[in-house]
Design a protein around this motif. Sequence first.
Motif, PDB file in Angstrom:
ATOM      1  N   ALA A 299      -0.707   5.997 -59.984  1.00 14.96           N
ATOM      2  CA  ALA A 299      -1.788   7.142 -60.638  1.00 14.96           C
ATOM      3  C   ALA A 299      -0.881   8.245 -61.070  1.00 14.96           C
ATOM      4  N   THR A 300      -0.604   8.976 -61.751  1.00 21.27           N
ATOM      5  CA  THR A 300       0.014  10.041 -61.422  1.00 21.27           C
ATOM      6  C   THR A 300      -1.222  10.940 -61.364  1.00 21.27           C
ATOM      7  N   TRP A 301      -0.703  12.198 -60.598  1.00 17.41           N
ATOM      8  CA  TRP A 301      -1.663  13.579 -59.745  1.00 17.41           C
ATOM      9  C   TRP A 301      -1.184  14.222 -60.130  1.00 17.41           C
ATOM     10  N   LEU A 322       3.632  11.630 -67.962  1.00 13.72           N
ATOM     11  CA  LEU A 322       4.318  11.119 -67.338  1.00 13.72           C
ATOM     12  C   LEU A 322       4.206   9.645 -67.069  1.00 13.72           C
ATOM     13  N   ALA A 323       2.586   9.397 -67.068  1.00 12.12           N
ATOM     14  CA  ALA A 323       2.010   8.174 -66.933  1.00 12.12           C
ATOM     15  C   ALA A 323       2.735   7.183 -67.227  1.00 12.12           C
ATOM     16  N   ALA A 324       2.492   7.590 -68.867  1.00 14.57           N
ATOM     17  CA  ALA A 324       3.005   6.837 -70.354  1.00 14.57           C
ATOM     18  C   ALA A 324       3.668   6.614 -69.970  1.00 14.57           C
ATOM     19  N   GLU A 325       4.920   7.656 -69.382  1.00 19.50           N
ATOM     20  CA  GLU A 325       6.271   7.468 -69.827  1.00 19.50           C
ATOM     21  C   GLU A 325       6.999   6.787 -68.646  1.00 19.50           C
ATOM     22  N   MET A 326       5.986   6.290 -66.712  1.00 21.12           N
ATOM     23  CA  MET A 326       6.207   5.210 -66.034  1.00 21.12           C
ATOM     24  C   MET A 326       5.381   3.964 -66.722  1.00 21.12           C
ATOM     25  N   ALA A 347     -13.154  14.651 -71.858  1.00 17.16           N
ATOM     26  CA  ALA A 347     -13.722  13.685 -73.128  1.00 17.16           C
ATOM     27  C   ALA A 347     -12.820  13.453 -74.639  1.00 17.16           C
ATOM     28  N   GLU A 348     -11.433  14.280 -75.069  1.00 18.04           N
ATOM     29  CA  GLU A 348     -10.928  14.649 -75.579  1.00 18.04           C
ATOM     30  C   GLU A 348      -9.936  14.013 -74.730  1.00 18.04           C
ATOM     31  N   LEU A 349      -9.546  14.253 -73.543  1.00 17.54           N
ATOM     32  CA  LEU A 349      -8.635  13.834 -72.529  1.00 17.54           C
ATOM     33  C   LEU A 349      -8.156  11.956 -72.388  1.00 17.54           C
ATOM     34  N   VAL A 350      -9.404  12.080 -71.691  1.00 19.55           N
ATOM     35  CA  VAL A 350      -9.597  10.003 -72.093  1.00 19.55           C
ATOM     36  C   VAL A 350      -9.155   9.754 -73.520  1.00 19.55           C
ATOM     37  N   ALA A 351      -9.302   9.683 -74.427  1.00 19.97           N
ATOM     38  CA  ALA A 351      -9.076   9.622 -75.858  1.00 19.97           C
ATOM     39  C   ALA A 351      -7.865   9.774 -75.689  1.00 19.97           C
ATOM     40  N   TYR A 352      -6.788  11.367 -75.304  1.00 15.23           N
ATOM     41  CA  TYR A 352      -5.558  11.092 -75.833  1.00 15.23           C
ATOM     42  C   TYR A 352      -4.727  10.024 -74.708  1.00 15.23           C
ATOM     43  N   ALA A 353      -5.372  10.603 -73.539  1.00  9.07           N
ATOM     44  CA  ALA A 353      -4.795   9.261 -72.430  1.00  9.07           C
ATOM     45  C   ALA A 353      -4.935   8.102 -72.867  1.00  9.07           C
ATOM     46  N   GLN A 354      -6.445   6.522 -73.177  1.00  5.84           N
ATOM     47  CA  GLN A 354      -6.044   5.856 -73.934  1.00  5.84           C
ATOM     48  C   GLN A 354      -5.089   5.630 -75.387  1.00  5.84           C
ATOM     49  N   SER A 355      -5.073   6.608 -75.942  1.00  5.87           N
ATOM     50  CA  SER A 355      -3.751   6.524 -77.389  1.00  5.87           C
ATOM     51  C   SER A 355      -2.830   6.187 -76.760  1.00  5.87           C
ATOM     52  N   LYS A 356      -2.339   6.859 -75.295  1.00  6.21           N
ATOM     53  CA  LYS A 356      -0.686   6.607 -74.560  1.00  6.21           C
ATOM     54  C   LYS A 356      -1.060   5.014 -74.207  1.00  6.21           C
ATOM     55  N   HIS A 357      -1.831   4.564 -73.681  1.00  2.00           N
ATOM     56  CA  HIS A 357      -2.621   3.146 -73.544  1.00  2.00           C
ATOM     57  C   HIS A 357      -2.173   3.935 -71.312  1.00  2.00           C
ATOM     58  N   VAL A 358      -2.601   5.173 -71.697  1.00  2.53           N
ATOM     59  CA  VAL A 358      -3.304   4.522 -69.831  1.00  2.53           C
ATOM     60  C   VAL A 358      -4.753   5.345 -69.525  1.00  2.53           C
ATOM     61  N   ASN A 359      -5.300   4.915 -68.642  1.00  8.06           N
ATOM     62  CA  ASN A 359      -7.194   5.283 -68.850  1.00  8.06           C
ATOM     63  C   ASN A 359      -6.844   6.489 -67.336  1.00  8.06           C
ATOM     64  N   VAL A 360      -8.058   6.869 -67.397  1.00  8.03           N
ATOM     65  CA  VAL A 360      -8.744   8.056 -66.738  1.00  8.03           C
ATOM     66  C   VAL A 360      -9.300   7.933 -65.504  1.00  8.03           C
ATOM     67  N   ALA A 543      17.965   7.102 -61.817  1.00  3.15           N
ATOM     68  CA  ALA A 543      17.850   6.454 -62.695  1.00  3.15           C
ATOM     69  C   ALA A 543      17.752   4.946 -61.909  1.00  3.15           C
ATOM     70  N   PHE A 544      18.286   3.897 -60.759  1.00  2.00           N
ATOM     71  CA  PHE A 544      17.734   3.461 -59.583  1.00  2.00           C
ATOM     72  C   PHE A 544      16.523   4.038 -59.112  1.00  2.00           C
ATOM     73  N   VAL A 545      15.831   5.524 -59.252  1.00  2.91           N
ATOM     74  CA  VAL A 545      15.219   5.963 -58.045  1.00  2.91           C
ATOM     75  C   VAL A 545      14.144   5.495 -58.851  1.00  2.91           C
ATOM     76  N   ILE A 546      13.792   5.655 -60.062  1.00  2.00           N
ATOM     77  CA  ILE A 546      12.702   5.909 -61.813  1.00  2.00           C
ATOM     78  C   ILE A 546      12.089   4.136 -61.812  1.00  2.00           C
ATOM     79  N   ASP A 547      13.675   3.475 -61.927  1.00  2.29           N
ATOM     80  CA  ASP A 547      13.099   2.083 -62.533  1.00  2.29           C
ATOM     81  C   ASP A 547      12.786   1.805 -61.074  1.00  2.29           C
ATOM     82  N   PHE A 548      13.368   1.727 -60.145  1.00  2.00           N
ATOM     83  CA  PHE A 548      11.970   0.702 -59.164  1.00  2.00           C
ATOM     84  C   PHE A 548      10.846   1.346 -59.223  1.00  2.00           C
ATOM     85  N   LEU A 549      10.092   2.884 -59.462  1.00  2.00           N
ATOM     86  CA  LEU A 549       8.607   3.173 -59.337  1.00  2.00           C
ATOM     87  C   LEU A 549       8.289   2.752 -60.708  1.00  2.00           C
ATOM     88  N   LYS A 550       9.522   2.459 -61.546  1.00  2.00           N
ATOM     89  CA  LYS A 550       8.658   2.050 -63.206  1.00  2.00           C
ATOM     90  C   LYS A 550       8.164   0.095 -62.270  1.00  2.00           C
TER      91      LYS A 550
END
Length: 644
Positions: A299-301, A322-326, A347-360, A543-550
């Motif tokens: 999770a991002t936070w 950021l969560a979607a990117e990662m 509720a709007e933010l939850v719908a936006y997150a789900q459109s990015k395949h991120v749960n809240v 890039a190797f740091v971000i790839d590891f975290l992904k």
Amino acid sequence: MPSRLSLALALVLSTSLPAQEVSSPDGRLSVTLDLSPGGALSYRVTLEDTLVIEPSPLGLESTLGSFSSGLTVGETATAVIDEHYTLPNGKVRNVHYQAHELTATFANRDGNLIDVVFRVSNTDVAFAYRLPSGEIPRVTIERESTGFDLPDDATAFVTWQAPPETGWMQTKPSYEEGYLIDVPVGTDSPTELGFTYPALFRLGDQGWVLISETGVSSNYVGTRLADPTTDGLYRVAFPQSGENGGIGDATASASLPLLTPWRTITVGRTLATIVETTVATDVVTPQYEPSIAYQGGRATWSWLLWQDASMNETDQRTFIDLAAEMNYEYVLIDALWDTNLGREKLAELVAYAQSKHVNVLLWYNSNGAWNNAPQGPRNRMNSAPARQAEMAWLQSIGIKGLKVDFFGGDKQATMKLYEDILTDGNAYGLHFNFHGATLPRGWERMYPNHMTSEAATASENLVFSQGFCDGEAQRSTIFPFVRNPVAAFDYGPMVLNRRLSRDQASGTTRRTTDAFQLATTVLFQSPVQHFGLTPNNLEEQPAFVIDFLKTVPTRWDETRFIAGYPGKLAVLARRHEKQWYVAATNGEDEARTVSLSAPFLAGQTLTLIHDQSDGSAACDQITIATDGTFDLALAPRGGAVLSP
């Protein structure tokens, strides 16, 4: 799968008890149970030829009379325990629990019965009391006589109990105190209130002992260890009357029959036994079936580094992106969303997150009236009508889990609140993370929607205190051997900002290296990991740091100890499916090179992220020798992580 019990009953008709012994399946670990001429029970624990727990008292004081002295013998029974079970979100997935069990029955002066139940596996002792049904259908346990007498030359690694209604907004005790490290047994706590579980003890060069508790539900209190006697006897203590804002009794009342929580003693020659134990879940059973398959993830936070000011629509969309990117599964929307966003905007933010395949995931205050913490939402989790109505709405908008904060105690009333929140949440497909909270005691198996808990000084303190930043490296080498062995630990690992603030021009200063921070994502086990990643890190880090975290997992099939000593060094390996990850942190201010052995890695080529002299991370390939040996160079307060 149910246990397969092979029972062998033996009547003991005398008024004194010849020493009764139960040993582990491999015969190395044993418990001896004794009854004195005055009818007082004691036990001792031996590992091979080493006495690891000296004769220690057993017993209860209750409304059914004393079960601490004046006891006479009933019958004894033995059993063989052989059970397989699965932890979908644990440090190990498939567990095979094998143990030998001894149940000894005694009568007190009032004619009431008590069973003392011991289970001994190859690495652990667990014991509990059972009060059977009788003429009186209920009981109140006023206190226990239970104790753990450590050898005089042992040393302790323990965290102290906080006084009730202290700390920020009177939210303590919340298991967020400091540690005494390697102190002689017999050392009192600075608060004179004893120590919380788990408690780790070193027996010189003879091994290690971890003492904890599991199986606490709504029918008992959570206990702790009182300050010891000068020769190292730690007795079990009940909650203080002021806990939970003074609400509720400090005793335990229940209908009969009653099985108390299990006290656990993990014993080994090395810290491998401590790190790899599953005793906290071995001796408990699920309280209900999961309504859905609860999934961990990353999770991002925003709150950790951007704090309260980030509770606005723009910043929350930023962290969803950021969560979607990662490719992260979750975003945590923390405190104050009720006033700063409102329910419709949420509720709007939850719908936006789900459109990015991120749960809240969503934050709540546990209150009630047990502290003065002002953050909302308040008065939603503390009563069944409000809680169930809220959870029905949360389910309707697609919320997947809750972070509930500010509990403040171990009374039976508080334990019932935890159980009620979890049980109601399961009906609505919600999983839980508890903060400002007690140690979870077997809850990963008892309540399948309990994901993780804080119950230690977690990463939020890095923002609050430079002193905490200065000690971060040392604490990283304590948690894997004391806190994390018995339950998932929501530390909130991995911050890459050098100054712990949004602008990186103010705030506390991080003292650890980037490789150290990456190592904590594996070192601290929690099926839901709230990373302190911020959007600027994607541009600042290689890039190797971000790839590891992904790609770093949060759920593990196996966990193994490689090396370490609490307060100095921690090196652990965790396996996800067929892939091994190794994490190392240096808790000291001096650089060191450690020579390690991990035969299960023999011949493998892994990616090594390690320290550079300026605190940044470098990346190389490393091939483990055919005998499984390899070296790691660690900077002061540095670290390393190996991954596929």
